[in-house]
Structures are given as C-alpha cells and as structure tokens.
Design an enzyme around this catalytic site. Structure first.
Site, mmCIF file in Angstrom:
data_model
loop_
_atom_site.group_PDB
_atom_site.id
_atom_site.type_symbol
_atom_site.label_atom_id
_atom_site.label_comp_id
_atom_site.label_asym_id
_atom_site.label_seq_id
_atom_site.Cartn_x
_atom_site.Cartn_y
_atom_site.Cartn_z
ATOM 1 N N ASP A 1 0.962 -1.143 0.016
ATOM 2 C CA ASP A 1 -0.315 -0.075 0.135
ATOM 3 C C ASP A 1 0.776 1.013 -0.098
ATOM 4 O O ASP A 1 2.230 1.052 0.491
ATOM 5 C CB ASP A 1 -0.924 0.079 1.085
ATOM 6 N N GLY B 1 4.751 1.422 -1.123
ATOM 7 C CA GLY B 1 4.817 1.781 -2.588
ATOM 8 C C GLY B 1 4.117 1.849 -3.661
ATOM 9 O O GLY B 1 2.432 2.662 -2.357
ATOM 10 N N ASP B 2 3.581 2.422 -3.990
ATOM 11 C CA ASP B 2 2.419 2.414 -5.504
ATOM 12 C C ASP B 2 2.711 2.140 -6.383
ATOM 13 O O ASP B 2 3.274 1.333 -7.560
ATOM 14 C CB ASP B 2 3.174 4.456 -6.245
ATOM 15 N N PHE B 3 1.372 1.199 -6.445
ATOM 16 C CA PHE B 3 1.140 0.102 -7.529
ATOM 17 C C PHE B 3 1.518 0.560 -8.502
ATOM 18 O O PHE B 3 0.908 -0.290 -9.604
ATOM 19 C CB PHE B 3 -0.046 -0.963 -6.858
ATOM 20 N N ARG C 1 -11.834 -4.537 -3.645
ATOM 21 C CA ARG C 1 -11.842 -2.954 -3.997
ATOM 22 C C ARG C 1 -11.152 -1.973 -4.444
ATOM 23 O O ARG C 1 -11.035 -0.908 -3.657
ATOM 24 C CB ARG C 1 -12.501 -2.496 -2.598
ATOM 25 N N HIS D 1 -12.981 -1.041 -9.301
ATOM 26 C CA HIS D 1 -13.574 -0.311 -9.519
ATOM 27 C C HIS D 1 -13.734 1.301 -8.939
ATOM 28 O O HIS D 1 -14.466 2.314 -9.367
ATOM 29 C CB HIS D 1 -15.290 -0.475 -8.526
ATOM 30 N N ASP D 2 -12.279 1.583 -8.081
ATOM 31 C CA ASP D 2 -12.210 3.109 -8.789
ATOM 32 C C ASP D 2 -11.416 4.069 -9.524
ATOM 33 O O ASP D 2 -10.608 5.069 -9.244
ATOM 34 C CB ASP D 2 -11.691 3.325 -6.951
HETATM 35 C C1 LIG Z 1 -10.525 1.357 -1.202
HETATM 36 S S1 LIG Z 1 -9.572 0.799 -0.588
HETATM 37 C C2 LIG Z 1 -9.193 -1.433 -0.298
HETATM 38 C C3 LIG Z 1 -8.551 -1.694 0.704
HETATM 39 C C4 LIG Z 1 -8.351 -2.789 0.685
HETATM 40 N N1 LIG Z 1 -8.440 -3.608 -0.244
HETATM 41 C C5 LIG Z 1 -9.907 -3.562 0.961
HETATM 42 O O1 LIG Z 1 -10.575 -4.478 0.264
HETATM 43 O O2 LIG Z 1 -9.868 -3.208 2.388
HETATM 44 C C6 LIG Z 1 -8.399 1.131 -1.329
HETATM 45 C C7 LIG Z 1 -6.492 1.068 -0.540
HETATM 46 O O3 LIG Z 1 -5.773 1.425 -1.681
HETATM 47 C C8 LIG Z 1 -4.814 1.858 -1.728
HETATM 48 N N2 LIG Z 1 -4.252 2.864 -2.742
HETATM 49 C C9 LIG Z 1 -4.245 3.263 -4.129
HETATM 50 N N3 LIG Z 1 -3.925 3.958 -4.735
HETATM 51 C C10 LIG Z 1 -2.989 2.718 -4.596
HETATM 52 C C11 LIG Z 1 -1.573 2.894 -5.125
HETATM 53 N N4 LIG Z 1 -1.135 3.935 -5.872
HETATM 54 N N5 LIG Z 1 -0.336 2.200 -4.773
HETATM 55 C C12 LIG Z 1 -0.645 1.336 -3.308
HETATM 56 N N6 LIG Z 1 -2.316 1.622 -3.176
HETATM 57 C C13 LIG Z 1 -2.988 2.210 -3.237
HETATM 58 C C14 LIG Z 1 -5.013 2.840 -0.848
HETATM 59 O O4 LIG Z 1 -4.485 3.386 0.100
HETATM 60 C C15 LIG Z 1 -6.710 1.986 -0.627
HETATM 61 O O5 LIG Z 1 -5.803 0.935 1.122
#
Ligand SMILES: C[S@@+](CC[C@H](N)C(=O)[O-])C[C@H]1O[C@@H](n2cnc3c(N)ncnc32)[C@H](O)[C@@H]1O
Length: 547
Positions: A414, A439-441, A456, A459-460
């Site tokens: 994350d 990290g940043d995925f 989750r 969808h975003d």
């Molecule tokens: C909607 S939450 C979902 C959390 C978890 N997967 C769950 O279902 O409970 C989205 C997660 O993706 C992480 N996230 C968003 N952009 C990201 C990125 N570029 N790299 C890594 N993690 C990221 C956010 O910090 C957050 O923890």
C-alpha cells in the site's frame, strides 16, 4: 448425520404483453413487460445416514446429474424423513407458486384482448422456455406451459454462494431475450442471466378499483423519501456514541441520562432515541432505552464486526459528496473536492490529512473484517504459497487469508502513508505471515507472489490506470499464478444490486462492472476466469489464473 437444507428455487416470470395485439415481428417492436422474481422455500430433513448407505447411493449414479446431489423423487427419497413445503420445488419446479404468480399477472394487469396475445417467458434457473397463453382466465393454469423438463434446479441460496462458470450458452439466452425486449445494449453483451440478487426490479403499481393508490406503493415511495433521514439518524447516533453509552449501562438509560452522557439537549436526544427505536436500532421499555442485537453487533465501536468507522466515513465523506449529487450528475465528475473543502470550511477546521487518512483506513478496516472471511474462503487456494494484497490497507483482509490458509503468507502492498499509519491498528495477525511493503502500484515494482489480491481497487480506477495496474500484475505473474478480485459484482442486466449502483453515483474515476465485464477485462490481460462467487456478503469474488 442430520441435514436440514432449505430448497429455494428462483423463478423469473416475464410476461410479455404486446401493446399491438399481434406478436412482435421485428426485434425493435415495442412491448410492455412485467418482471416478477419470486422464491419458493422447502425444508428437507434427512435421516441419520451411514457412510455405507451414502456410498451405495453415490455408486448408484443417481446423484451425479442432480443439482442438490440427490433425487427426492427416486432413490434419494429413501433418506428423507420429512419435507416441509412444496415437494415439487425439491424435485425442481415450484408449480403451485408459479401458477399463483400467473394468476396475479393475469388478474391484475392485462385486458382480455391483451391476454390473447401474451407470451410468458419462463426463466427457471437460467433455462428459458416460451409459452403462448391462450386462455388465461383463472388460476387453474389451463395455460399450456412448455418448460424445459430437464431444467436442473440450482438453489437460490446455494447459487448466491456458489461458483458460477461464465459460459457461452448464457449469452445465447440473453440475446434471445434482448431481441424480444428490444434491448439493444444487452443484446451486445456476453452475459449470464441468473445473477440477480433478488432486488426489487420494478415498482409495479397496481391500482385498486376505487382508483386510490395502494398503501404499499405509497409506503415504498415514502421509504425512499425518508431514506436520507434514516441514514442521518444512524450517522448522528453513531457519531454521538449513543450505542456505546447505552452499552456501558446494562439495563438501559432514560433519555435524560443519555442526553447528559452525550452532552446534548433533552428534546434532541429524545427525538433521536425515538427515531432509532423506530428504525430497529434501539428498543425502549418503560422510558428506558437499550441497544437491539443489531446495534450491539454492528454499531458499538469495539464490536468485532463494528461498522461504526464505516458509518462515520459515510457521514463525513460520502454524505457531503451526495449532497452535491445534482452537480455530479450534470457534470459527470466527482464532487469530492468541492464537497469536502466545503465541509472543512463549515466546521471551521481544516482536518489534518492524517486524521482523514486514519478515518478512511478505519472504514476500510471495518469492511475488511466483515467481508474478509467470506472472500478468503471463497476458493480453494491451497496451491498458492505467497500472496500480495495490492492496496491491502491495514492488513485486515490479509489476516483473514492467513487465518483461512495455514500455508499462505501475505504481503500487504500500500502507499507509504498508509503503511506508516497501520501502527494505529492493533496487529491482528498472530504470526509473521502478514508483512507490509510500501509503494505505489501504478509506478513501483510489485512484490513477487503466486497470488495477487485486488479487493475494492478496480472499481475506483480510470480505464487508463486500470490498464497500467493489470499490465503490471500480468507482467509479475507466471503462468498458473492467480489473481483474486473482490468487488460488488453488478447483476448482468445492471439492474442491481443497488449498493453497487449507488456507489457509482459518487462519480469516481472508475466504474462498477458485472462479473462478466470483469472477466473480459482480466481476459484481455491474459487471465482466464476460473470461478466467480457471489458470497452473499458485501463483496463478491472472482479467481482468475494467468494463462
Ligand atoms: C478502497 S481501499 C481498499 C482496501 C482493501 N483492499 C480492502 O478491500 O479493505 C483502497 C486501498 O488502495 C490503496 N491505494 C490506492 N492507490 C494506491 C496506489 N497507487 N498504490 C498502492 N496502494 C494504493 C489505498 O491506500 C487503500 O488502502
């Protein structure tokens, strides 16, 4: 062994009543239709059965083509102590209920001239048949109905939590149906039909003879009108810790005592408590208020399945966004920034980004704890040794995976700020099988794993980001690696579930999809859908394998 199974079969009746009193001859011809979903539930109690007897039955071959694993109408009937409900429902077709529904259709909504040319599409567990109804005058079902005798019963309850293969034959059914409803969009899709979550599909209003609207119809509209009031009552009671306060005083409290504890006016507290009673969140007896079981389970801050943080997230983030819904719809873009900067100004305090991040993480943590087990146990993952939960936040989901799969280690990947803040959350994991990598995925290398989890996330994502992320995962995977996706899967006709469609109204960058749409998306990145599971919980799941 005593088994008590609920046999619930879903039937979809689609009564196509032609506006022009002749059958439609072109796919575009307009038809008026009514869709009725219903269930029939039958309980079957099995006797104690020895292993020998069970093997005898298996070796007879009879269970092999039976959806429930036994044929009550044949040898399997020997094992059944009793049946409560419609026997034919267990055999495979709830004839009695079906005919009652036919009666409803014909006695409530069609004129006799329409009836002459009405067509019933019978969709029984995904198998369709047409029949022309020529004499639909009574419930005595003199109608000639050709339902597929080989329709194999797939029980609704099991279906929701069972694996579904996405197949070509489903496509044919949709196309066939779409032609007759003139629905060109769905005619272009490759969608399995039977994924409805029992939503109310249409608000069919039936006018009684005196022309007055029916009470139930009015009630449904009023429930929608008042929905936001109910939500806000829940948000406010949660935010003001009403449920926690009541929990701390066994035997309950009077309104004045609650008012004192939450430092609010007596009048306001009384109104809030009474509203909560009406919503089933509290109960009252002799002027004393206490929590209901529902509140105790989900609304206390420290309950194992607490949704309080999620409720606060809705109050502080989702609510302001939805108060700008009209602009959102007009502009087609998220109102998040506008809504949230407004909230901050209103409250005359600019919350630190850390506070809002923590609030968001808390909300994610709540949902992951409530849904994690259903997702982690949706599939046999015993062939995977290492998993990486991309965007795994506090590790709550990862924890459920390690609990369910003793041979599995999970790396939570994350953003750095999230990984830093995870210390605010009690470590759930009892051993070292959950680790964190920041990290940043979209940009960084992904940790190596045999299974990637995306819960989750998709969808975003905008289409562009989605392509980047899925390409990175595909590159990191060798053939046989898995990708476990968890989202709300829309019904294939995009008519439900409402939770998914209302979430889409927030106008984020991404979009909500059905299982087939996700499956096609992942296929385009080299992943073949192995299984889809409608968990019956808040999130569904799909396991794909890198080809
Ligand atoms: C909607 S939450 C979902 C959390 C978890 N997967 C769950 O279902 O409970 C989205 C997660 O993706 C992480 N996230 C968003 N952009 C990201 C990125 N570029 N790299 C890594 N993690 C990221 C956010 O910090 C957050 O923890």
């Amino acid at each position: 062994m005593i088994t008590c199974s609920g046999e619930r079969t879903k039937l979809t009746l689609q009564c196509l009543t032609h506006i022009i009193s002749k059958p439609p001859c072109s796919p575009d011809e307009e038809v008026d239709y009514q869709l009725i979903d219903f269930y029939e539930e039958t309980k079957v109690k099995f006797a104690d059965l020895s292993e020998n007897m069970l093997w005898e039955y298996i070796n007879s071959g009879e269970p092999m083509d039976k959806a429930g694993g036994y044929g009550i109408q044949a040898l399997g009937g020997m094992f059944v102590e009793y049946v409560h409900g419609d026997f034919l429902n267990v055999v495979g077709f709830p004839l009695n209920h079906f005919c009652k529904q036919l009666d409803l259709i014909y006695n409530s909504s069609t004129s006799s001239s329409d009836q002459e040319n009405s067509t019933v599409w019978l969709s029984h567990n995904g198998n369709h048949a047409i029949s022309n109804l020529t004499q639909p005058s009574s419930a005595n079902h003199t109608h000639h109905i050709q339902s597929s005798p080989s329709a194999s019963p797939v029980h609704k309850v099991k279906r929701k939590s069972s694996e579904t293969e996405l197949n070509e034959s489903s496509m044919t059914l949709v196309n066939r149906l779409s032609k007759h409803t003139g629905d060109k969009d769905s005619a272009n899709t490759t969608l399995p039909l039977m994924t409805s979550r029992g939503q109310v599909k249409e608000l069919n209003v039936t006018e009684p003879e005196d022309g007055e609207p029916k009470k139930e119809d009015l009630q449904r509209i009023c429930d929608l009108l008042d929905g936001f009031r109910a939500s806000k009552a829940l948000f406010t009671a949660s935010k003001m810790c009403v449920f926690d306060v009541l929990h701390s005083r066994p035997g309950g409290l009077e309104a004045a005592q609650v008012a004192q504890e939450i430092k609010a006016s007596l009048k306001g507290t009384e109104c809030l408590l009474e509203a909560c009673v009406s919503l089933g969140l509290l109960r009252s007896k002799e002027r004393m208020y206490e929590n209901t079981d529902l509140s105790t389970r989900f609304l206390l801050s420290d309950a194992p399945f607490s949704l309080r943080s999620q409720i606060l997230h809705y109050n502080d983030t989702v609510w302001p966004i939805f108060s700008h819904l009209e602009s959102g719809v007009l502009e087609g873009v998220s109102q998040r920034d506008k809504a949230l900067s407004q909230t901050s100004k209103d409250q005359d305090t600019l919350r630190s980004s850390q506070d809002s991040k923590l609030r968001f993480m808390n909300a994610m943590h709540n949902i992951a704890k409530v849904t994690g087990k259903a997702i982690a146990t949706a599939f046999d993952l015993s062939s995977f040794r290492t998993a990486c939960d991309l965007g795994g936040c506090t590790g709550a989901m990862a924890d459920e995976f390690t609990k369910a799969h003793p041979g599995l280690s999970v790396t939570v990947f994350d953003l750095p700020t999230v990984v830093q803040l995870r210390e605010h959350f009690q470590p759930l994991h009892t051993d070292n099988r959950v680790s964190f990598v920041a990290g940043d995925f979209f940009k960084d290398d992904l940790p190596k794993a045999d299974l990637y989890i995306l819960a989750r996330i998709l969808h975003d994502c905008s289409d562009e980001k989605l392509d980047i992320l899925l390409s990175k995962i595909a590159d990191a995977c060798t053939p046989g690696c898995g990708l476990l996706l968890s989202e709300i899967f829309l019904d294939e006709d995009r008519k439900g579930p409402s939770r998914g469609l209302l979430q889409a109204l927030g106008m984020g960058e991404g979009k909500q999809r059905s299982a087939t749409e996700y499956s096609l998306l992942l296929k385009s990145h080299g992943f073949m859908t192995a299984h889809v599971r409608y968990t019956g919980n808040l999130l569904d799941a799909m396991l794909c394998i890198k080809a």
